[in-house]
Design a protein around this motif. Structure first.
Motif, PDB file in Angstrom:
ATOM      1  N   ARG A  44       2.778  13.948 -16.229  1.00  0.00           N
ATOM      2  CA  ARG A  44       3.411  13.512 -17.474  1.00  0.00           C
ATOM      3  C   ARG A  44       2.360  13.033 -18.480  1.00  0.00           C
ATOM      4  N   GLU A  68       0.874  16.123 -19.916  1.00  0.00           N
ATOM      5  CA  GLU A  68       1.878  16.754 -20.781  1.00  0.00           C
ATOM      6  C   GLU A  68       1.933  16.056 -22.134  1.00  0.00           C
ATOM      7  N   PRO A 106       0.282  18.353 -25.579  1.00  0.00           N
ATOM      8  CA  PRO A 106       1.575  19.024 -25.730  1.00  0.00           C
ATOM      9  C   PRO A 106       1.463  20.460 -26.232  1.00  0.00           C
ATOM     10  N   LEU A 163      -0.190  22.538 -22.798  1.00  0.00           N
ATOM     11  CA  LEU A 163       0.402  22.419 -21.471  1.00  0.00           C
ATOM     12  C   LEU A 163       1.925  22.418 -21.534  1.00  0.00           C
ATOM     13  N   THR A 164       2.518  23.271 -20.698  1.00  0.00           N
ATOM     14  CA  THR A 164       3.969  23.276 -20.496  1.00  0.00           C
ATOM     15  C   THR A 164       4.231  22.993 -19.027  1.00  0.00           C
ATOM     16  N   VAL A 165       5.129  22.072 -18.745  1.00  0.00           N
ATOM     17  CA  VAL A 165       5.455  21.702 -17.370  1.00  0.00           C
ATOM     18  C   VAL A 165       6.848  22.216 -17.035  1.00  0.00           C
ATOM     19  N   TYR A 209       6.260  21.367  -9.007  1.00  0.00           N
ATOM     20  CA  TYR A 209       5.824  21.505 -10.392  1.00  0.00           C
ATOM     21  C   TYR A 209       5.021  22.790 -10.613  1.00  0.00           C
ATOM     22  N   LEU A 250       2.515  24.060 -13.784  1.00  0.00           N
ATOM     23  CA  LEU A 250       1.844  23.701 -15.027  1.00  0.00           C
ATOM     24  C   LEU A 250       1.290  24.967 -15.657  1.00  0.00           C
TER      25      LEU A 250
END
Length: 549
Positions: A60, A63, A67, A70-72, A85, A87
């Motif tokens: 988090r 992230e 922003p 990175l997409t989670v 998860y 990433l």
């Protein structure tokens, strides 16, 4: 017993010798201890043990901090509800449709902790301002699955999930339906289900799985605080796994690139059967099993991506995270560049079939187009018959591919009979093909037929390519044709050449609009070599003279 063996004098001698030996042993032990005391003892330090809360908080944090890059995602959850998860790191300012896709996982993380911690180092690097990281973000989508077995990583340090199945091996090949590549125990192993979901969505060019050190060999009574100690390492290997020699990049130069990247940072490596000086084992050699390489060809979860999408697989055993990072950079570097045997950027994953040195290849201008073509042609493996004009002859190449049993029924090993049968194939200039065949000394068509002889009716929707290799570095290309029709020098609808590894490589691309209308591809190429090579051998003149020749 010798006379006097039990005499007081002999007893004193024996006792004196024993005492002397004890003194000498004590002196040697003290000498060794003094030397050992001078050496560093990294193991007195315990390594930080990553908790589930720290893992999620770190993701988090990244992230929030990155922003844009990175997409989670959470493609699945364990039986206990823990998130698995994914990433995704890339630069959105550059179009995704021309990016390579690399999947980096830790299927044994799980108990093999240095695989996961290496993945975390790789993520930090990929999000950094390092010039090579920026280049990789521009040219690739890099996917990370750092902990594939949270139950093992955070709770047990054993290989299995909560029902005892190891996501890395899938427990047994019997758990797979290899006909349709489905995992039979998906509900029991949501970790594998999530991995499959990611592979199916992204169809990566390369899958790189990270393994390493941990507490997996400790019995439960020895786990203690369940912290690794500093200095716990292993002999590192790149590309494959000791247990499964089928899990490796098909091009050893890929493994060499990873090893070279690690070596440049000061890290050595082991080369499996090469360093052990062993040949591969096969079932025919059961009687002499002990003399062959101990690894076996197996099917593990990571090979799903290869079997389904012709993804190149790779694996690392990591003793030092910085080494794992260096070797992973070495792999990603390949995706940023142009491989010597290709004329387009990206990983060497474009050959979907081949026969005696020539290949069927993916078609497309962009990475996504080639990915779509790669998937389509890979699924047609059992429907494509291939042939070459044989023997192979200097100055001439004829390579043939027929899609489906109807087209393949035209094949005949006698060139004359093949030409007669070609008359019923639309779009083929039989006279031109016959002229090419008759101009040379070859005696037959050598034919490769797949196992499935019932398949038919496939239409190639996304184009097709062919890769010829001319064994000269600067030949003069005289003529190139498909089905008797001359091609122009063009990257997307014709032919193009480049040089690598002492070959002139020729790529022939047939765009979707033309490929949809054809199920027979007869590639002919005539060229003039740039050098004259000698053939054969003659006995010494003295021998011939002696024999009167």
């Amino acid at each position: 017993m010798p006379r006097g063996a039990n005499s007081p004098r002999m007893t004193r001698i024996i006792l004196a010798l024993a005492a002397t030996t004890l003194v000498l042993n004590a002196q040697e032990a003290a000498k060794l201890k003094a030397k050992l005391d001078q050496l560093p003892k990294p193991w007195v330090k315990k390594l930080h043990r990553l908790s589930a809360d720290e893992y999620e908080a770190t993701i988090r944090h990244w992230e929030k901090k990155h922003p844009k890059l990175l997409t989670v995602e959470v493609p699945g959850r364990t039986r206990e509800g823990e998130p698995l998860y994914l990433l995704k790191i890339t630069d959105p300012d550059f179009p995704d449709n021309d990016k390579q896709i690399a999947l980096i996982s830790a299927l044994h993380g799980g108990p093999e902790r240095s695989g996961t911690t290496t993945a975390m180092h790789c993520i930090e690097w990929m999000l950094s301002d390092d010039a090579e990281a920026k280049e990789t973000r521009r040219k690739q989508i890099v996917l990370f699955m750092p902990i594939m077995n949270p139950y093992a990583y955070f709770k047990t340090d054993r290989f299995g999930n909560s029902v005892g199945i190891d996501p890395y091996t899938g427990a047994d090949t019997r758990n797979w339906n290899l006909e349709d590549l489905t995992y039979k125990q998906a509900d029991e192993v949501p970790e594998i289900k999530a991995f499959i979901k990611v592979v199916d969505e992204y169809k990566p060019e390369v899958h790189h799985d990270l393994h390493g050190t941990g507490l997996q060999e400790y019995t439960v009574d020895l786990l203690g605080t369940r912290q690794r100690y500093a200095g716990q390492t292993m002999i590192e290997i790149s590309g494959s796994a000791y247990s499964n020699y089928a899990l490796r990049p098909w091009d050893w130069r890929v493994t060499d690139a990873m090893n070279a990247a690690g070596e440049a940072e000061g890290y050595p490596y082991d080369r499996f059967e090469a360093d052990m000086q062993r040949s591969f084992w096969s079932p025919d050699l059961r009687g002499r099993t002990q003399i062959f390489w101990r690894g076996r060809p197996r099917f593990y979860t990571s090979q799903y991506a290869f079997a389904k999408y012709h993804t190149m697989t790779s694996c690392l055993e990591v003793g030092w995270e910085k080494s794992g990072l260096a070797r992973t950079k070495g792999l990603l570097r390949i995706g940023n560049g142009i491989w010597p045997t290709r004329n387009q950027p990206g990983y060497p994953v474009d050959r979907l079939g081949g026969f005696i040195g020539h290949f069927i290849t993916a078609y497309g201008k962009t990475a996504s187009q080639r990915r779509t073509s790669r998937e389509e042609l890979w699924k047609l493996q059992e429907q494509i018959d291939q042939a070459i004009l044989y023997p192979q002859t200097e100055g001439r190449i004829m390579y043939v591919a027929a899609v489906g049993k109807t087209a393949a029924s035209v094949f005949h090993d006698r060139p004359h009979e093949f030409a007669i049968r070609l008359k019923k194939v639309p779009g083929v200039d039989v006279e031109v093909i016959n002229t090419f065949m008759n101009a040379g000394p070859e005696v037959k068509l050598a034919i490769f037929r797949p196992h499935d002889r019932n398949a038919d009716g496939a239409v190639i929707e996304n184009g097709i390519g062919f890769h010829l290799r001319i064994p000269y570095q600067n030949p003069k290309i005289a003529d190139v044709r498909v089905n008797g029709h001359e091609l122009k020098n063009d990257l997307l609808d014709g032919w193009t050449t480049w040089n690598a590894n002492a070959y002139t490589h020729m790529k022939i691309n047939i765009p979707p609009a033309k490929a949809k209308k054809q199920n027979m591809y007869i590639i002919t190429c005539a060229y003039r070599p740039d050098v004259k090579r000698e053939y054969g051998w003659v006995p010494p003149k003295e021998v011939l003279n002696k024999l009167g020749q």
